[in-house]
Scaffold this active site. Structure first.
Site, PDB file in Angstrom:
ATOM      1  N   TYR A  74       2.913   2.031  13.821  1.00 30.79           N
ATOM      2  CA  TYR A  74       3.395   3.063  12.908  1.00 30.79           C
ATOM      3  C   TYR A  74       2.740   4.411  13.183  1.00 30.79           C
ATOM      4  O   TYR A  74       1.571   4.507  13.540  1.00 30.79           O
ATOM      5  CB  TYR A  74       3.217   2.655  11.436  1.00 30.79           C
TER       6      TYR A  74
ATOM      7  N   HIS B  76       0.837  -1.191   0.000  1.00 34.20           N
ATOM      8  CA  HIS B  76       0.000   0.000   0.000  1.00 34.20           C
ATOM      9  C   HIS B  76       0.878   1.249   0.000  1.00 34.20           C
ATOM     10  O   HIS B  76       1.715   1.410   0.889  1.00 34.20           O
ATOM     11  CB  HIS B  76      -0.892   0.034   1.241  1.00 34.20           C
TER      12      HIS B  76
END
Length: 463
Positions: A129, A66
């Site tokens: 993240y 992605h």
């Protein structure tokens, strides 16, 4: 114990960090993201606003690839992964891949436009993240995907994908030949209908141009209605520039409203979305007592227009990422001094022109080239002076030269003092000397073209 360090990869901007793990019999501790230390090692000051965590129950859980519409810093709280990244930004490194076996002792910074994927190598792997924009359904619609099994890129997944756990969506992502590159965020040009704005729109065909009918700096709601998160840089060429009218009661209010109050709302949008700003300022921030003005000369405006431009500079300078571009005597499309002199010359008029104000012309093509240079080369943020080069001239000197090049005698231009010219007019105070020192921008590698050269070109265009 490993020292905190950063390492480049074949993908520009993709950085791998070694993170020290401080451990004892109880376990370990690490500084997962330390702004001061990591930015000193090359991490962009990317301004994260959201922290996401992905839990992976079994080894073989695989996600990606992605390319998301933000920057991200990934790391692990537990377990190990095989990480893979592919550059999907247009350019020489388009399609370049990089992979890494990593555990909690690593972190990876992934810039916007680089596709990210990983495979859990241990059960109960916790993947964390930081991202610098908030997730939303609209943001998800702007993802770019690449199939994990793409043979062109040929990522060597440790656990074969036919034995791995993938989502149906990830299995159906397009292969490399069908992927559209992730275009950089376009510039937005505020004030696109003015002399400089039109030149900017022509120079940056990918840019979004906002004229006054699109965004009104006198209306905060109009500014707030524009989604500035979609832009890579804001170029503000909008301003109230009726210098003489600014000295009237109504003009003073309008000048402050556009050049200060409206600009303040624009600055807040740039701050909110962490978008760099280029702001066009003026020689009018100086009183003109110095023959040549450096960037660090204290501001000393004489009139309302100059005061608002000085106040605007102070607002823009509060942004972490800004270029303030001071210029003077701008010549481009539309009404300007050179066009006026050409018209007078063609009609046989003998004008009186001020001969005791000195400066340099700035042709919009060169002003735009200089702005492009600052952005493209990522020149250090700050204030720059940008005009055409050459010796300072008075308005009368320029008028005489235009008359000569138009086939008239320079003697047809009468040189007068500022006091004589304004004796029966409503006029703002103007700096006597408007010459801007060009050393700083020249040091970045940009070489301004002499004004005399551009004057020839400009007269050819309009005649």
């Amino acid at each position: 114990m490993t020292e905190l360090s950063a390492h480049p990869t074949p993908i520009p901007g993709l950085l791998v960090f070694d993170l020290p793990l401080h451990g004892d019999s109880r376990g370990w501790f690490k500084e997962n993201w330390q702004r001061a230390k990591m930015t000193s090692l090359g991490l962009p000051d990317f301004g994260p606003v959201q922290n996401n965590v992905s839990f992976n129950e079994e080894a073989g859980s695989t996600r990606g690839l992605h390319a998301e519409p933000w920057d991200k810093l990934i790391s692990l709280a537990h377990g190990r992964i095989f990480g893979a990244w592919v550059d999907l930004r247009p350019g020489e490194t388009y399609g370049t891949s990089f992979s890494l076996d990593m555990g909690p002792e690593k972190a990876v910074f992934v810039p916007r436009g680089v596709a990210n994927g990983y495979q859990a190598l241990e059960p109960k792997t916790v993947y964390s993240y930081l991202v610098n924009d908030h997730w939303s359904p609209r943001a998800r619609d702007s993802y770019t995907y690449l199939n994990l099994a793409d043979p062109t890129i040929g990522i060597d997944w440790p656990i074969p994908l036919d034995h791995a756990e993938l989502s149906d969506a990830d299995r159906s992502h397009p292969f490399f030949p069908d992927v559209d590159p992730v275009a950089p965020k376009p510039p937005v040009i505020v004030g696109a209908s003015g002399q400089l704005g039109r030149a900017l729109v022509e120079h940056f065909p990918e840019a979004v141009g906002l004229a006054r009918t699109d965004i009104d700096l006198c209306d905060p709601a109009s500014i707030d209605a524009t989604d500035f998160s979609q832009f890579g840089v804001i170029i503000n060429a909008a301003a109230y520039t009726a210098v003489d009218a600014a000295e009237t009661k109504q003009g003073r209010r309008e000048c402050w409203q556009v050049n200060v109050t409206g600009l303040a709302h624009l600055v807040e949008q740039a701050r909110k979305h962490r978008v760099p700003m280029v702001h066009i300022s003026s020689d009018y921030v100086f009183d003109g007592t110095q023959e040549t003005h450096d960037e660090d000369e204290p501001l000393s405006p004489l009139g309302v227009y100059g005061q608002t431009k000085a106040a605007g500079e102070k607002l823009v300078s509060t942004l972490p990422k800004h270029w303030i571009v001071r210029t003077s005597w701008v010549i481009g499309q539309g009404n300007n001094f050179v066009r006026t002199m050409v018209g007078l010359a063609s009609r046989g008029v003998n004008p009186s022109v001020v001969g005791d104000q000195y400066g340099r012309l700035t042709f919009t093509r060169d002003l735009v080239d200089g702005i492009d240079h600052l952005i493209r080369t990522a020149a250090p943020f700050g204030t720059y002076h940008l005009t055409n080069a050459g010796p300072p001239q008075s308005w009368a000197d320029i008028a005489k030269r235009v008359f000569e090049l138009s086939g008239r005698s320079s003697d047809d231009v009468t040189e007068v003092t500022t006091a004589q010219y304004v004796s029966e007019k409503q006029s703002a105070p103007r700096p006597r000397n408007s010459t801007l020192n060009l050393d700083k921008i020249s040091a970045t590698g940009f070489r301004p073209v002499p004004a005399e050269n551009r004057l020839f070109d400009y007269l050819d265009e309009i005649q």
